[in-house]
Design a protein around this motif. Structure first.
Motif, short mmCIF file in Angstrom:
data_model
loop_
_atom_site.label_atom_id
_atom_site.label_comp_id
_atom_site.label_asym_id
_atom_site.label_seq_id
_atom_site.Cartn_x
_atom_site.Cartn_y
_atom_site.Cartn_z
N ARG A 46 56.26 -42.49 67.85
CA ARG A 46 57.33 -41.34 67.72
C ARG A 46 56.71 -40.36 66.53
NH1 ARG A 46 62.59 -41.90 68.91
NH2 ARG A 46 63.17 -41.05 66.68
N VAL A 70 55.25 -36.14 65.97
CA VAL A 70 55.72 -34.71 66.28
C VAL A 70 54.40 -34.10 66.83
CG1 VAL A 70 55.98 -32.33 65.30
CG2 VAL A 70 57.18 -34.37 64.39
N GLU A 105 52.80 -30.67 67.78
CA GLU A 105 52.67 -29.13 67.37
C GLU A 105 52.22 -28.27 68.41
OE1 GLU A 105 54.53 -27.82 65.06
OE2 GLU A 105 54.70 -29.32 63.29
N ARG A 137 57.63 -27.01 69.25
CA ARG A 137 57.28 -28.49 68.65
C ARG A 137 58.18 -29.60 69.13
NH1 ARG A 137 58.63 -26.59 64.03
NH2 ARG A 137 60.81 -27.43 63.91
N GLU A 164 59.49 -32.99 68.62
CA GLU A 164 59.98 -33.93 67.65
C GLU A 164 60.55 -35.14 68.40
OE1 GLU A 164 61.20 -30.41 64.42
OE2 GLU A 164 62.61 -31.84 65.35
N GLU A 170 66.70 -37.02 67.65
CA GLU A 170 67.64 -37.66 66.73
C GLU A 170 68.95 -37.06 66.59
OE1 GLU A 170 66.64 -40.33 65.13
OE2 GLU A 170 64.38 -40.32 64.90
N HIS A 210 69.52 -33.27 66.18
CA HIS A 210 69.14 -32.28 67.46
C HIS A 210 70.53 -32.13 68.25
CE1 HIS A 210 64.93 -33.95 66.69
NE2 HIS A 210 64.95 -32.51 66.58
N VAL A 217 61.85 -36.81 73.40
CA VAL A 217 61.54 -35.90 72.31
C VAL A 217 62.50 -34.51 72.59
CG1 VAL A 217 59.22 -36.59 72.24
CG2 VAL A 217 59.80 -34.73 73.64
N ARG A 276 60.06 -22.68 67.97
CA ARG A 276 59.20 -22.43 66.74
C ARG A 276 59.76 -21.29 65.97
NH1 ARG A 276 53.60 -25.25 65.54
NH2 ARG A 276 54.09 -23.79 63.56
N GLN A 323 65.02 -31.29 76.07
CA GLN A 323 64.51 -32.58 75.95
C GLN A 323 63.82 -33.00 77.11
OE1 GLN A 323 68.31 -34.71 75.43
NE2 GLN A 323 67.74 -35.67 76.99
#
Length: 217
Positions: free
Chosen positions: A12, A14, A16, A21, A23, A26, A29, A76, A81, A89
């Motif tokens: 888990r 990130v 870039e 990005r 992530e 969670e 989001h 994710v 950005r 997702q």
């Protein structure tokens, strides 16, 4: 010939990119993902997914909680950005490091990012992490055989069509024949170079429109 497994399942972390990005998904989001899911045309993009479009924020948060209760799939959020908003997702699925095989699935690219460099980079970041960082041998894409846009996307991204599993599953009360696609580790270096060429800022005009197409074939 002796082969080696992948290093591990994806952690888990990130990932870039230049434009996006990735992530770990969670609850924070949820509001962004609900917004893109309920905008005009957003719900239609759930047609081929296992779930229906979320009805409200509580529904979206519950889905995120459920997704995070297990380790496969591992989702994710795709964050733009520029705006800082989560626009989609995607997930790691069928995670088999012992065989060096992994799938990208559960893909929901909201309308603001669909068919843009954000979507291509989100796919590229997964493929690069799987092959270059974790040592996977095989990167899979699967979809309903009736989902023509998904099959076209797989071809554009450089996946090779492998065939159809007939009557593979029942999805939302209907039969699903599943089309299988893959990229292998030996194919990745040339594809990676083409992704990086296409994603270069020099390949886009001031409006973000591509100057040349992604040439994976």
């Amino acid at each position: 010939m002796s082969v080696t497994p992948a290093k591990s399942a994806p952690e888990r972390i990130v990932l870039e990119g230049r434009y996006t990005r990735l992530e770990p998904l969670e609850r924070h989001h949820a509001a962004d993902l609900l917004a893109v899911s309920t905008m005009d045309g957003g719900a239609e993009r759930y047609r081929w997914l296992f779930s229906h479009a979320p009805k409200n924020l509580q529904d979206m948060e519950a889905r995120i909680d459920e997704a995070n209760a297990g380790s496969d799939p591992a989702y994710v959020a795709i964050v733009d950005r520029v705006s800082g908003k989560a626009l989609g997702q995607q997930g790691w699925m069928r995670i088999r490091p012992e065989h060096g095989s992994i799938e990208i699935g559960g893909v929901y690219w909201g309308l603001p990012m669909a068919r843009t460099r954000l979507a291509t980079e989100a796919l590229y970041l997964f493929a690069r992490h799987a092959f270059d960082d974790l040592g996977y041998r095989r990167f899979e894409w699967k979809c309903n055989d009736r989902n023509e846009p998904s099959k076209a996307a797989a071809t554009r991204f450089g996946f090779t069509f492998e065939g159809v599993f007939r009557q593979d599953m029942i999805m939302k009360g209907e039969n699903r024949d599943t089309a299988w696609f893959s990229i292998l580790d030996g194919e990745w270096p040339a594809l990676r170079a083409e992704y990086e060429r296409w994603l270069s800022p020099d390949n886009f005009d001031d409006a973000g429109q591509q100057k040349t197409r992604l040439a994976t074939r």
